[in-house]
Motif scaffolding. Structure first.
Motif, PDB file in Angstrom:
ATOM      1  N   UNK A  61      -4.890  -0.774  -2.632  1.00  0.00           N
ATOM      2  CA  UNK A  61      -4.360   0.116  -1.598  1.00  0.00           C
ATOM      3  C   UNK A  61      -3.193   0.962  -2.096  1.00  0.00           C
ATOM      4  N   UNK A  62      -2.788   0.778  -3.349  1.00  0.00           N
ATOM      5  CA  UNK A  62      -1.755   1.620  -3.956  1.00  0.00           C
ATOM      6  C   UNK A  62      -2.436   2.810  -4.620  1.00  0.00           C
ATOM      7  N   UNK A  63      -2.047   4.006  -4.213  1.00  0.00           N
ATOM      8  CA  UNK A  63      -2.627   5.233  -4.757  1.00  0.00           C
ATOM      9  C   UNK A  63      -1.592   5.940  -5.629  1.00  0.00           C
ATOM     10  N   UNK A  64      -1.993   6.331  -6.835  1.00  0.00           N
ATOM     11  CA  UNK A  64      -1.078   7.000  -7.768  1.00  0.00           C
ATOM     12  C   UNK A  64      -1.655   8.359  -8.127  1.00  0.00           C
ATOM     13  N   UNK A  65      -0.857   9.397  -7.930  1.00  0.00           N
ATOM     14  CA  UNK A  65      -1.243  10.758  -8.316  1.00  0.00           C
ATOM     15  C   UNK A  65      -0.435  11.161  -9.542  1.00  0.00           C
ATOM     16  N   UNK A 102       0.858  -1.178   0.000  1.00  0.00           N
ATOM     17  CA  UNK A 102       0.000   0.000   0.000  1.00  0.00           C
ATOM     18  C   UNK A 102       0.895   1.228   0.000  1.00  0.00           C
ATOM     19  N   UNK A 103       0.300   2.363  -0.266  1.00  0.00           N
ATOM     20  CA  UNK A 103       1.062   3.603  -0.249  1.00  0.00           C
ATOM     21  C   UNK A 103       0.749   4.447  -1.459  1.00  0.00           C
ATOM     22  N   UNK A 104       1.321   5.655  -1.493  1.00  0.00           N
ATOM     23  CA  UNK A 104       1.059   6.594  -2.577  1.00  0.00           C
ATOM     24  C   UNK A 104       2.315   6.829  -3.400  1.00  0.00           C
ATOM     25  N   UNK A 105       2.114   7.075  -4.694  1.00  0.00           N
ATOM     26  CA  UNK A 105       3.199   7.365  -5.633  1.00  0.00           C
ATOM     27  C   UNK A 105       2.788   8.575  -6.453  1.00  0.00           C
ATOM     28  N   UNK A 155      12.988   3.507  -1.653  1.00  0.00           N
ATOM     29  CA  UNK A 155      11.721   3.398  -2.360  1.00  0.00           C
ATOM     30  C   UNK A 155      10.759   2.465  -1.634  1.00  0.00           C
ATOM     31  N   UNK A 156       9.492   2.836  -1.641  1.00  0.00           N
ATOM     32  CA  UNK A 156       8.455   2.048  -0.999  1.00  0.00           C
ATOM     33  C   UNK A 156       8.091   0.859  -1.880  1.00  0.00           C
ATOM     34  N   UNK A 157       7.451  -0.161  -1.292  1.00  0.00           N
ATOM     35  CA  UNK A 157       6.975  -1.282  -2.106  1.00  0.00           C
ATOM     36  C   UNK A 157       6.014  -0.835  -3.202  1.00  0.00           C
ATOM     37  N   UNK A 158       5.178   0.180  -2.917  1.00  0.00           N
ATOM     38  CA  UNK A 158       4.252   0.674  -3.935  1.00  0.00           C
ATOM     39  C   UNK A 158       5.017   1.245  -5.129  1.00  0.00           C
ATOM     40  N   UNK A 159       6.065   2.020  -4.851  1.00  0.00           N
ATOM     41  CA  UNK A 159       6.853   2.590  -5.940  1.00  0.00           C
ATOM     42  C   UNK A 159       7.563   1.492  -6.732  1.00  0.00           C
ATOM     43  N   UNK A 160       8.068   0.483  -6.041  1.00  0.00           N
ATOM     44  CA  UNK A 160       8.736  -0.635  -6.726  1.00  0.00           C
ATOM     45  C   UNK A 160       7.775  -1.350  -7.671  1.00  0.00           C
ATOM     46  N   UNK A 161       6.511  -1.487  -7.265  1.00  0.00           N
ATOM     47  CA  UNK A 161       5.514  -2.095  -8.148  1.00  0.00           C
ATOM     48  C   UNK A 161       5.308  -1.254  -9.408  1.00  0.00           C
ATOM     49  N   UNK A 162       5.283   0.070  -9.242  1.00  0.00           N
ATOM     50  CA  UNK A 162       5.100   0.963 -10.377  1.00  0.00           C
ATOM     51  C   UNK A 162       6.275   0.837 -11.335  1.00  0.00           C
ATOM     52  N   UNK A 163       7.493   0.795 -10.803  1.00  0.00           N
ATOM     53  CA  UNK A 163       8.684   0.661 -11.648  1.00  0.00           C
ATOM     54  C   UNK A 163       8.619  -0.631 -12.454  1.00  0.00           C
TER      55      UNK A 163
END
Length: 295
Positions: free
Chosen positions: A122-126, A93-96, A282-290
């Motif tokens: 639960x991953x939020x992307x702005x 979870x977390x925001x990117x 980097x957060x797990x959420x950011x790693x997923x985005x990458x």
């Protein structure tokens, strides 16, 4: 010794970074009055003014700038650590926060990231649509998207799309009135659609290359925009020759609504890259985005 009120310090950092009580209160979810009282109390306890307030903006005083530089990154580190704790959850979870242009958002980012958002609710992307060269560290973005050739060397850069080519186009009706240019220098005799970069205010200089020869042309015309969508509309309406990555014009070229010129002067170049600071945890959420954007 009494402990400092960290909420007041966080309020100061947020207002100083945003340059606005209105934006800061929206980010923190508190009223402007409560935010103003918190900073007023902090200034009284420290016995020094931290912010200069005008009717239009808020900016740090020299003392405020010193405090911002000293503690601002600490709050960023705390936020990063809290985001990292989501690795211990069943689902990250977390925001990117990502800044990019509108076209790459529509054609690359959203198609690749929508499946991720469905899989990880639960991953939020702005997404911030901007055509200027944003300072992603100062503006607190996790990443940005730019053409590979324009990214600072101290950033990690990862290609997220194929190589691109520029395209010079105009409507068939325009070329019924004006002779088709054979070399870039002839563009100075044409009505062209300009783009002004939001960051430094300068007009974009059209760049061409053929057989190792580079040619830059400063064009003139009736209309100037600072984003690409209206450039396409202007070209379709016959306002002049436009110059953008070919994918922006592709459907109209294929349908015959736009005519391409100087194609042999537009070689492929490095396409869109995701870039982000190399020193940030980097957060797990950011790693997923990458991983979702990786080619």
């Amino acid at each position: 010794m009494a402990r400092r009120n960290l909420n007041d310090l966080l309020a100061f950092v947020t207002v100083a970074r945003e340059g606005s009580f209105t934006r800061a209160s929206a980010l923190m979810g508190v009223t402007q009055s409560a935010l103003s009282q918190a900073i007023k109390g902090l200034e009284q306890r420290l016995e020094i003014r931290l912010l200069t307030r005008t009717t239009r903006s808020v900016s740090p005083t020299p003392a405020g700038e010193r405090l911002l530089q000293a503690i601002g990154s600490r709050f960023d580190e705390i936020e990063a650590e809290l985001d990292a704790l989501t690795a211990l959850r069943d689902k990250p979870a977390g925001s990117v926060r990502i800044t990019s242009g509108e076209h790459v958002l529509r054609t690359i980012l959203l198609p690749k990231l929508m499946p991720l958002m469905h899989g990880y609710p639960d991953v939020q992307i702005e997404f911030d649509v901007s055509y200027g060269f944003r300072d992603i560290v100062a503006d607190r973005f996790d990443a940005g998207v730019r053409l590979g050739e324009s990214i600072d060397k101290d950033m990690i850069a990862m290609p997220i799309g194929p190589k691109l080519r520029m395209a010079a186009v105009a409507s068939p009706a325009y070329f019924q009135r004006y002779r088709i240019p054979k070399i870039p220098a002839e563009l100075t005799k044409h009505r062209c659609i300009n783009i002004r970069f939001p960051t430094h205010g300068g007009l974009y200089v059209w760049e061409f290359e053929r057989r190792g020869r580079h040619v830059n042309v400063r064009v003139d015309g009736q209309v100037t925009f600072n984003t690409s969508p209206p450039v396409v509309l202007g070209a379709l309406d016959g306002l002049g020759i436009a110059f953008l990555p070919e994918e922006e014009f592709a459907p109209h070229i294929e349908a015959g609504r736009l005519t391409r010129v100087l194609e042999d002067w537009c070689p492929p170049f490095s396409g869109y890259h995701l870039y982000y600071p190399s020193r940030r945890q980097h957060s797990p959420a950011f790693s997923l985005v990458v991983e979702a954007l990786r080619l």
